[in-house]
Every structure is written in C-alpha cells, then in structure tokens.
Design an enzyme around this catalytic site. Structure first.
Site, mmCIF file in Angstrom:
data_model
loop_
_atom_site.group_PDB
_atom_site.id
_atom_site.type_symbol
_atom_site.label_atom_id
_atom_site.label_comp_id
_atom_site.label_asym_id
_atom_site.label_seq_id
_atom_site.Cartn_x
_atom_site.Cartn_y
_atom_site.Cartn_z
ATOM 1 N N THR A 12 -35.477 25.027 -49.121
ATOM 2 C CA THR A 12 -34.564 26.116 -48.792
ATOM 3 C C THR A 12 -34.099 26.874 -50.024
ATOM 4 O OG1 THR A 12 -33.793 24.953 -46.806
ATOM 5 C CG2 THR A 12 -32.355 26.667 -47.678
ATOM 6 N N SER A 53 -39.589 20.603 -47.586
ATOM 7 C CA SER A 53 -39.543 19.170 -47.886
ATOM 8 C C SER A 53 -40.123 18.267 -46.800
ATOM 9 C CB SER A 53 -38.123 18.735 -48.265
ATOM 10 O OG SER A 53 -37.243 18.837 -47.179
ATOM 11 N N THR A 86 -33.954 19.789 -48.921
ATOM 12 C CA THR A 86 -32.965 18.722 -48.742
ATOM 13 C C THR A 86 -33.366 17.657 -47.725
ATOM 14 O OG1 THR A 86 -31.767 20.037 -47.088
ATOM 15 C CG2 THR A 86 -31.063 20.244 -49.395
ATOM 16 N N ASP A 87 -34.303 17.953 -46.826
ATOM 17 C CA ASP A 87 -34.627 16.996 -45.765
ATOM 18 C C ASP A 87 -35.151 15.670 -46.310
ATOM 19 O OD1 ASP A 87 -33.821 18.765 -43.863
ATOM 20 O OD2 ASP A 87 -35.819 19.250 -43.108
#
Length: 322
Positions: A12, A53, A86-87
């Site tokens: 992101t 991610s 971030t995942d």
C-alpha cells in the site's frame, strides 16, 4: 555519516487510489520521489520487488535476507529499511529476524493509506523508519517494525486492525520504544532468539485452527506423503477437542512435526491441562509448543528449522520452544 539501504518491495505504501476508491500498484514507486534529507545520513534506494504483500512468498523473503546480508558484509551499509505491504509484513520481519544475526539495524515499515489518499501515512512512516535505522541505539535489537511513531520487535508484533493506522501492536509485551519529533526512546530490549542462516525455504506446513466441536475430519484429510509439518492454533492455553487430538496421533506416529500455539490474542501456550485433548497430554505425545509467537510465525519458524537441517526431534523441539 550513516549509509542506509532502502529496499522497496511494494504494498500500500507504494500504491495509489483511483477515482472509484480502488487501490492498486503503481508502475513507478512514489516513495522514490520523496526527498528525505537527514543530517549525516546517506540513503540508497532499490526497488527489489513491486508486490502486494499477499503475493510475497518465502522465496522472496530469502532474496531479501541475502540482499541485506550482502549489503552489510561487502557494501558498507550501516542499516537497512524495507518498505512492505502490511498484510504479511510481520511474517517477513520474523523470517529476517530468525535468519539474520543481530547487529546492524533492520527496520520494516509500510502504510495503511496509499500514496494519494487523504492522510497518507507512508512518507512519515518511511522517515521514522530511516531515523530508527540510523540511530546507534538501534544496534543489536534484532529486526524492528516502525509505524505510527512506535518501534516493535519482529518477534512479537502483529497486525491487529484491517484499516487503522495503529494496526501494528505487540500483545503482552507492548512496543520496544517510540519516536518523538526529536528523540528515539527505547523502553526495553527483548531476549534474543536462535538464528539459523538458511539457503532454501522448501516445505509444506499448513495451519489448522481449532474450534468448539472440532472433529478429526480436517486432520484426516491431510496427505501425510506431502506434509512436512503442521501448526495448530489451539484453544486457550493449548488444548483441543478429544476427536481432533485423537486424529493427531496419525501425524505424530508418522514423525511429522506438529507445533501448537494458542488462538488467543494474548498469553502463552503451555502444557497445563491433563484431560483428553489437554495441552499436557498433547505435549507428552510429542506436540511442540511454540512460545509467544502466533501461528503464522510458528509456521515460518518450523520451516526455517527444517531447511536448516534440524531433523533430530530434540534439536527441533529445542529450537521451536525457545
């Protein structure tokens, strides 16, 4: 003068939102256009990947590990910053923390809002990550995750919210430190875990989550010939319904490593209860308890141990439980 390597992997932080609110990758990483000027810090940026991610694989993590190792050993870099979606950020951070010895700072950061959204947090998170990587007090603390003015240990941090900018938290322990406008403050230093420098990341280790009324059906479906290990998110302190625990025997008798963590957000899985399916019974049967890590990190740790050649049951148990 500190020389810091920035490795961009996508996520992101490097994406943009269109007029319909849909977020997708940019061909050109907007973070490369950010002009960060910090006193006595030289920055070198590389676009090593451009992946959301959920697309990051263990092979990609291995590429990152090898790139950082080269940067530290032969290119005179004093620290590294990785921008990441971030995942799965916590998984990449944990993989690096378990395969690279402590020393020069390695910091991961990301963003919850894309580069052109109102209130985007990417540029600020990147700036704070660079500040941490260039700080002499960050040396020897293992891999760090820096977002939202907080510094977290890769070993314990986890994503806790789908959209909030303060999504990364450390249950039980809390953050290692924080940033103010002018200072970097560390509260404590976590214990060092064992490091294994792997060169491969092969293996099939699924994760199964326990639930009330769970039978052995899911476990019975597993093909033992293609299975290298199993991680179970167990109930409470580390317990399973009786039918599920009975089906585990097939795996244990085939010498397939089984690792147990708790599905609870806080606390530590322990071999306490001695009823059928209780943690004490499971431990005595050969199930390993992974202390203070969640299931996705326990899976990585097991794969790292197996790829490092820890085939002896005692060696592998010692690695998983410390």
């Amino acid at each position: 003068m500190k020389k810091i390597l920035i490795l961009h992997t996508g996520g992101t932080i490097s994406m943009a939102e269109d007029e319909n609110g849909r977020v997708s990758p940019n061909e050109n990483n907007p973070m490369n256009a950010v002009n960060m000027q910090l006193d006595e810090v030289e920055l070198v940026s590389e676009d090593i990947f451009n992946l959301p991610s959920p697309h990051i694989s263990l092979s990609d993590m291995l590429v990152l590990k090898n790139r950082i190792k080269k940067a530290f050993l032969s290119e005179n870099f004093d620290g590294a910053v990785i921008t990441h979606g971030t995942d799965t950020l916590e998984e990449t951070a944990f993989f690096l923390d378990t395969t690279l010895s402590r020393g020069k700072p390695i910091v991961l950061t990301g963003a919850m809002r894309s580069s052109n959204e109102l209130g985007t947090d990417g540029i600020y998170n990147l700036l704070t990550a660079v500040r941490v990587a260039a700080d002499s007090h960050s040396w020897g603390r293992g891999v760090l995750v820096v977002m939202n003015d907080e510094i977290h240990s890769a070993r314990y941090v986890t994503k806790t919210h789908t959209t909030n900018v303060s999504t990364f938290q450390t249950p039980t322990h809390g953050p290692l430190g924080l940033l103010t406008k002018n200072k970097i403050i560390y509260f404590h230093k976590d214990s060092e875990n064992q490091h294994l420098d792997v060169h491969t990341v092969h293996g099939n280790v699924p994760i199964v989550k326990a639930y009330a009324g769970m039978t052995g059906e899911i476990l019975d479906l597993l093909d033992l010939t293609s299975l290298d290990g199993l991680v179970i998110e167990a109930l409470g302190a580390g317990n399973l319904p009786p039918a599920a625990s009975q089906s585990l025997q097939r795996l244990l008798q085939a010498n397939i490593p089984v690792v147990l963590v708790s599905r609870c957000f806080n606390g530590i899985a322990e071999a306490v209860y001695s009823y059928e399916g209780g943690g004490s019974q499971l431990y005595e049967a050969g199930v390993m308890f992974a202390d203070e890590v969640n299931s996705q990190k326990a899976r990585l740790k097991l794969l790292i141990g197996l790829n490092a050649g820890l085939n002896d049951a005692c060696e592998l148990r010692n690695f998983m439980e410390n």
